[in-house]
Design an enzyme around this catalytic site. Structure first.
Site, PDB file in Angstrom:
ATOM      1  N   ASP A 220       3.091  -4.837   8.212  1.00 36.93           N
ATOM      2  CA  ASP A 220       1.887  -4.028   8.056  1.00 36.93           C
ATOM      3  C   ASP A 220       0.698  -4.984   8.145  1.00 36.93           C
ATOM      4  OD1 ASP A 220      -0.352  -2.767   7.106  1.00 36.93           O
ATOM      5  OD2 ASP A 220       0.612  -1.886   5.343  1.00 36.93           O
TER       6      ASP A 220
ATOM      7  N   LYS B 269     -10.443  -0.624  10.643  1.00 38.65           N
ATOM      8  CA  LYS B 269     -10.655  -1.824   9.819  1.00 38.65           C
ATOM      9  C   LYS B 269     -10.994  -3.019  10.714  1.00 38.65           C
ATOM     10  CE  LYS B 269      -7.168  -0.352   6.457  1.00 38.65           C
ATOM     11  NZ  LYS B 269      -7.811   0.191   5.270  1.00 38.65           N
TER      12      LYS B 269
ATOM     13  N   CYS C 179      -4.647   2.483  -3.832  1.00 39.14           N
ATOM     14  CA  CYS C 179      -3.454   3.000  -3.139  1.00 39.14           C
ATOM     15  C   CYS C 179      -2.274   2.054  -3.336  1.00 39.14           C
ATOM     16  CB  CYS C 179      -3.705   3.189  -1.649  1.00 39.14           C
ATOM     17  SG  CYS C 179      -4.922   4.431  -1.293  1.00 39.14           S
TER      18      CYS C 179
ATOM     19  N   GLN D 173      -4.539  -5.303   6.836  1.00 40.83           N
ATOM     20  CA  GLN D 173      -5.565  -6.224   6.328  1.00 40.83           C
ATOM     21  C   GLN D 173      -5.610  -7.534   7.101  1.00 40.83           C
ATOM     22  OE1 GLN D 173      -7.859  -5.419   4.169  1.00 40.83           O
ATOM     23  NE2 GLN D 173      -6.960  -3.446   3.648  1.00 40.83           N
TER      24      GLN D 173
ATOM     25  N   HIS E  15       0.868  -1.174   0.000  1.00 42.15           N
ATOM     26  CA  HIS E  15       0.000   0.000   0.000  1.00 42.15           C
ATOM     27  C   HIS E  15       0.911   1.231   0.000  1.00 42.15           C
ATOM     28  CE1 HIS E  15      -2.850   2.916   1.820  1.00 42.15           C
ATOM     29  NE2 HIS E  15      -3.820   2.079   1.491  1.00 42.15           N
TER      30      HIS E  15
END
Ligand SMILES: Cc1ncc(COP(=O)(O)O)c(C=O)c1O
Length: 408
Positions: free
Chosen positions: A202, A228, A366, A205, A125
């Protein structure tokens, strides 16, 4: 207490799912961008905004004590949720983006030298590219890229060569927001550590779909966004191993992050406050506790089975559609699917689908470098959450077929 294993009960916590959009029942499949909020989170935010509101860590009055307690309880719940060793390793931020910027500026600012490198993957991202570019530019360091193959898998065969002594940190996503594949982060961390290189994961998600144990992963940093994970907007977490966080200078200066201030010299507060300058989104951060309680109230097996059925159904049905290309092939994946359809622009499809009540993401996600990798300008993405049903997946496929027909 019995865990919830009933999709209707799960859905009943989410007022947003009851609405109609364009006179159709909402089928919300843009969870990769942001998830809807359960009542428990909404209620806590409302309760705090309506009265339990005093700035944290500052005053001795009752309201300040209560908000401080709620804020710190949430930090402890997050520690347990990701199995961090200590509460001090949990830094509240405004989201994944802020967490990565913090590490890039603070860690990168201290440890990067001219000619050094930072390694990211081709499937990141922008939030995990641009902060590193900014610091690399100012340090005359280089951004290196671990490519992905045609199916979206990391080119692990290239890793050993890329991980040379110039690399000072690796920063990669556990799951790409485009491909949905679960990356072999354990192997990457092991290889990087063998060369003494720290790794940032990261988890924007993955945190919603994969049980996260930062100690088992042995990552040096793990970052994610609260919104999220069914939590409030403007909340996020930076987990870092204490030793490494202790070695890093503050990123932002201001109130609450100091020990003593004189015009000659300032000393800083210990972790975690060293990295929490100014008044944070303390109501949002406190409400993350309710988001975590919600996630933990669901039966894990039930969640896994539902997600597996959705993955199987979606992969099979999407691939049957003529001219459709699914990006990210592999069984080890979450319920997030990005695709293009020959002759139909993703934005046109997304607009028609919206008229049918289906909320999808369209655009470059993104992740422009990844779009370039596949030679497309944009994609369409359906991303599922704990409240989505197989019926909704079926409705998505039927509506998609209708939308494609309308455009052909
Ligand atoms: C993999 C990944 N990293 C980083 C981000 C940025 O998250 P935020 O905008 O919440 O800071 C996202 C958001 O979609 C993402 O999917």
């Amino acid at each position: 207490m019995n865990k919830i294993a009933d999709i209707n009960q799960i859905r009943s916590f989410f007022p947003a799912l009851e609405q109609s959009v364009n006179s159709k029942t909402l089928v919300y499949l843009d969870n990769g961008a942001t998830a809807q909020k359960p009542k428990q989170v909404i209620d806590l935010v409302n309760m705090m905004n309506s009265g339990i509101n005093g700035n944290i860590h500052r005053a001795v009055h009752e309201l300040s004590s209560k908000t401080t307690e709620l804020y710190e309880d949430s930090r402890e719940a997050i520690r347990q949720f990701i199995n961090a060793a200590q509460k001090e390793e949990i830094i509240f931020t405004s989201g994944t983006t802020a967490s990565i910027n913090l590490v890039a500026a603070s860690y990168g600012g201290k440890y990067l030298r001219k000619g050094d490198s930072v390694l990211v993957s081709e499937a990141e991202h922008h939030s995990n590219i641009v902060p590193w570019q900014l610091i690399c530019e100012s340090k005359e360091a280089n951004l290196r890229v671990l490519p992905v193959d045609e199916n979206g898998n990391w080119r692990m065969d290239m890793l050993d060569n890329l991980l040379d002594s110039s690399v000072k940190i690796v920063s990669v996503s556990h799951v790409s927001n485009v491909l949905g594949l679960i990356n072999p982060v354990e192997e990457l961390i092991f290889k990087a550590h063998a060369k003494g290189i720290p790794v940032l994961i990261d988890g924007a998600q993955s945190i919603v779909h994969i049980e996260t144990d930062v100690r088992k992963l042995d990552c040096d940093f793990y970052v994610f966004s609260g919104h999220k994970l069914y939590g409030p907007t403007g909340t996020g977490v930076l987990y870092g191993k204490r030793e490494i966080l202790d070695s890093m200078p503050p990123w932002m200066g201001g109130g609450d992050m100091v020990e003593t201030v004189t015009f000659e010299k300032t000393t800083y507060a210990p972790l975690p406050l060293k990295f929490e300058a100014g008044t944070p989104n303390f109501i949002g951060a406190a409400a993350m506790l309710e988001a975590i309680r919600f996630v933990e109230s669901i039966d894990k097996k039930f969640l896994e089975n539902t997600e597996r059925s959705i993955v199987e159904y979606m992969t099979e049905e999407l691939l049957k559609i003529e001219g459709l290309r699914l990006y990210g092939a592999g069984e080890n994946r979450i319920s997030l699917f990005s695709f293009t359809v020959n002759g139909a622009h993703p934005s046109d499809l997304a607009m028609i689908m919206d008229k049918m009540g289906v909320a999808l993401r369209s655009g470059q996600m993104c992740a422009e470098p990844l779009m370039r990798r596949y030679g497309v300008e944009s994609m369409l993405r359906a991303s599922f959450a704990a409240y989505n049903t197989i019926d909704e997946a079926e409705y998505l496929i039927t509506s998609l077929k209708r939308a494609i027909k309308m455009l052909s």
